[in-house]
Enzyme design. Structure first.
Site, PDB file in Angstrom:
ATOM      1  N   ARG A 113       0.835  -1.208   0.000  1.00 48.63           N
ATOM      2  CA  ARG A 113       0.000   0.000   0.000  1.00 48.63           C
ATOM      3  C   ARG A 113       0.869   1.257   0.000  1.00 48.63           C
ATOM      4  O   ARG A 113       0.544   2.256  -0.627  1.00 48.63           O
ATOM      5  CB  ARG A 113      -0.942  -0.009   1.211  1.00 48.63           C
ATOM      6  CG  ARG A 113      -1.741   1.284   1.379  1.00 48.63           C
ATOM      7  CD  ARG A 113      -3.003   1.090   2.208  1.00 48.63           C
ATOM      8  NE  ARG A 113      -2.755   0.325   3.416  1.00 48.63           N
ATOM      9  CZ  ARG A 113      -2.346   0.849   4.583  1.00 48.63           C
ATOM     10  NH1 ARG A 113      -2.094   2.148   4.674  1.00 48.63           N
ATOM     11  NH2 ARG A 113      -2.179   0.085   5.640  1.00 48.63           N
ATOM     12  N   LYS A 123      -7.882   4.513 -19.919  1.00 51.59           N
ATOM     13  CA  LYS A 123      -8.129   4.916 -21.290  1.00 51.59           C
ATOM     14  C   LYS A 123      -6.845   4.829 -22.128  1.00 51.59           C
ATOM     15  O   LYS A 123      -6.274   3.770 -22.279  1.00 51.59           O
ATOM     16  CB  LYS A 123      -8.734   6.315 -21.287  1.00 51.59           C
ATOM     17  CG  LYS A 123      -9.893   6.515 -20.293  1.00 51.59           C
ATOM     18  CD  LYS A 123     -11.015   5.522 -20.450  1.00 51.59           C
ATOM     19  CE  LYS A 123     -12.286   5.897 -19.691  1.00 51.59           C
ATOM     20  NZ  LYS A 123     -12.168   5.910 -18.219  1.00 51.59           N
ATOM     21  N   TYR A 169     -16.823  14.693 -17.259  1.00 50.27           N
ATOM     22  CA  TYR A 169     -17.237  13.300 -17.167  1.00 50.27           C
ATOM     23  C   TYR A 169     -18.306  13.169 -16.079  1.00 50.27           C
ATOM     24  O   TYR A 169     -18.199  13.747 -14.999  1.00 50.27           O
ATOM     25  CB  TYR A 169     -16.015  12.436 -16.847  1.00 50.27           C
ATOM     26  CG  TYR A 169     -16.340  11.028 -16.428  1.00 50.27           C
ATOM     27  CD1 TYR A 169     -17.102  10.192 -17.248  1.00 50.27           C
ATOM     28  CD2 TYR A 169     -15.897  10.518 -15.215  1.00 50.27           C
ATOM     29  CE1 TYR A 169     -17.412   8.910 -16.872  1.00 50.27           C
ATOM     30  CE2 TYR A 169     -16.195   9.225 -14.823  1.00 50.27           C
ATOM     31  CZ  TYR A 169     -16.960   8.430 -15.653  1.00 50.27           C
ATOM     32  OH  TYR A 169     -17.270   7.152 -15.267  1.00 50.27           O
ATOM     33  N   ASP A 209      -7.908  17.540 -15.806  1.00 47.71           N
ATOM     34  CA  ASP A 209      -8.077  16.167 -16.273  1.00 47.71           C
ATOM     35  C   ASP A 209      -7.534  16.090 -17.699  1.00 47.71           C
ATOM     36  O   ASP A 209      -8.071  16.716 -18.616  1.00 47.71           O
ATOM     37  CB  ASP A 209      -9.560  15.787 -16.230  1.00 47.71           C
ATOM     38  CG  ASP A 209      -9.810  14.324 -16.599  1.00 47.71           C
ATOM     39  OD1 ASP A 209      -9.047  13.773 -17.406  1.00 47.71           O
ATOM     40  OD2 ASP A 209     -10.782  13.737 -16.089  1.00 47.71           O
TER      41      ASP A 209
END
Length: 373
Positions: free
Chosen positions: A48, A201, A103, A176
């Site tokens: 982590r 993406k 989005y 973004d």
């Protein structure tokens, strides 16, 4: 080092000792790492906090976005996990000013943050002159958030001018960069403070894993984000990190081919009688940029017919892979926005969004032609 070479090798090579000489970055599928003795560490303690495979990916993304030596990148389980970690920079009573064409998941999470965290979010219409935003800024405003190009209406913002405006008002600028990637656009070099990606993406490019990234060149912001990430724990797995690293190697080739296809399809769409409007970043003032095209057709009935009749192009959410995908924002990416608000923003029931893939542009045109017939 050129961008193409950095996609394969990064700026400094593997940032840890790899004695085997493996050309491909190994998948360190380990939750924890042993200490040599008390007070000593190999540099890795618990996945982590840091994993060797993920670290190579984070260094690679930081290099491609131009984060420099003071900042870095952090990899998350999805773009929305990265978005949620970004919200951890703000506290109850803070205010974020955001462009209104985003989005749908970002809008949904902004709404959740307002309701549950007490972080106020207000929107301005894409294309609003920056000077007009001054009336929306309050003493509680801490950041300006934008996608460019916007999703799904493909409006382009001037990042450098927006950064100058934000910094003049002591605001962070968060961008973004999913649609254009650092191959076409580097927001940090234009003044942005934080860059966000859905790595699912184009960065991964194969529609086979979820990933997200936050990138900054600011040492203090990077330290804050590291603390948030360590605390919340939505970090990218070693195997998914490996997949994105593999995808990055072909990013320049893919983006060039995808853009070539988009240019050809836009020129073809211009001649189709059922197509009412084409929304492509930079078009029609220029040939345009990137691989994302939105367009409106003459009726909702045409939408239903097209989505049913397409054979090669897949009717699916997401974008940026080798396969060309078509999305209906009304029922998919933006279905959580109330109808009246959605239509006010320009997301109508005749709008379709096309993510160009790597197929032959001629084959894609023929599929669209038979579906539009």
């Amino acid at each position: 080092m050129t961008f193409e070479t950095a996609c394969i090798h990064g700026s400094t090579g593997t940032p840890f000792s790899e004695p085997t000489g493996a050309v491909s970055v190994p998948i360190y599928q380990s939750a924890t790492f042993a200490h040599p003795e008390l007070g000593k560490s190999t540099g890795f303690d618990y996945s982590r906090a840091g994993n060797p495979t993920r670290l190579v990916l984070e260094k690679r993304i930081a290099c491609l976005e131009g984060a420099g030596d003071s900042g870095g990148a952090l990899a998350y389980t999805s773009g929305m996990a990265a978005f949620t970690a970004m919200l951890g920079l703000f506290k109850t009573g803070d205010h974020i000013l955001a462009i209104d064409d985003l989005y749908g998941g970002s809008i949904r999470m902004f709404g959740y943050a307002a309701e549950h965290y007490g972080i106020a979010v207000s929107y301005y219409a894409a294309g609003t002159p920056l000077q007009s935003l001054e009336q929306l800024i309050t003493p509680a405003t801490k950041a300006l958030y934008l996608e460019t190009p916007t999703n799904p209406l493909m409006y382009i913002s001037d990042i450098q001018k927006t950064a100058d405006f934000a910094h003049a008002h002591n605001l962070l600028l968060i961008v973004d960069n999913t649609f254009l990637t650092p191959y076409f656009q580097k927001p940090l070099q234009l003044g942005a403070d934080i860059v966000l990606h859905s790595g699912t993406k184009y960065l991964n490019g194969h529609n086979d894993t979820l990933a997200g990234f936050l990138v900054t060149a600011d040492a203090a912001l990077f330290e804050q984000l590291q603390y948030i990430t360590m605390s919340t724990g939505a970090v990218l797995s070693p195997f998914d990190s490996f997949l994105v690293l593999r995808g990055l190697q072909t990013l320049p080739l893919r983006m060039e081919k995808i853009q070539q296809n988009a240019h050809q399809i836009v020129r073809w769409l211009e001649k189709q009688p059922r197509v009412q409007k084409i929304l492509y970043p930079g078009y029609p003032e220029s040939e345009g940029i990137g691989g994302m095209i939105s367009f409106t057709v003459d009726s909702p009935e045409t939408v239903r017919h097209v989505l049913k009749q397409l054979k090669l192009i897949k009717f699916a959410e997401s974008l940026g892979g080798g396969e060309t995908l078509i999305t209906y924002p009304t029922t998919q990416t933006h279905n959580s926005i109330p109808e009246e608000e959605r239509i006010r923003r320009g997301i109508t029931d005749t709008l379709l969004r096309l993510s160009c893939g790597l197929e032959s542009a001629q084959d894609l045109q023929e599929d669209l032609a038979q579906a539009l017939a």
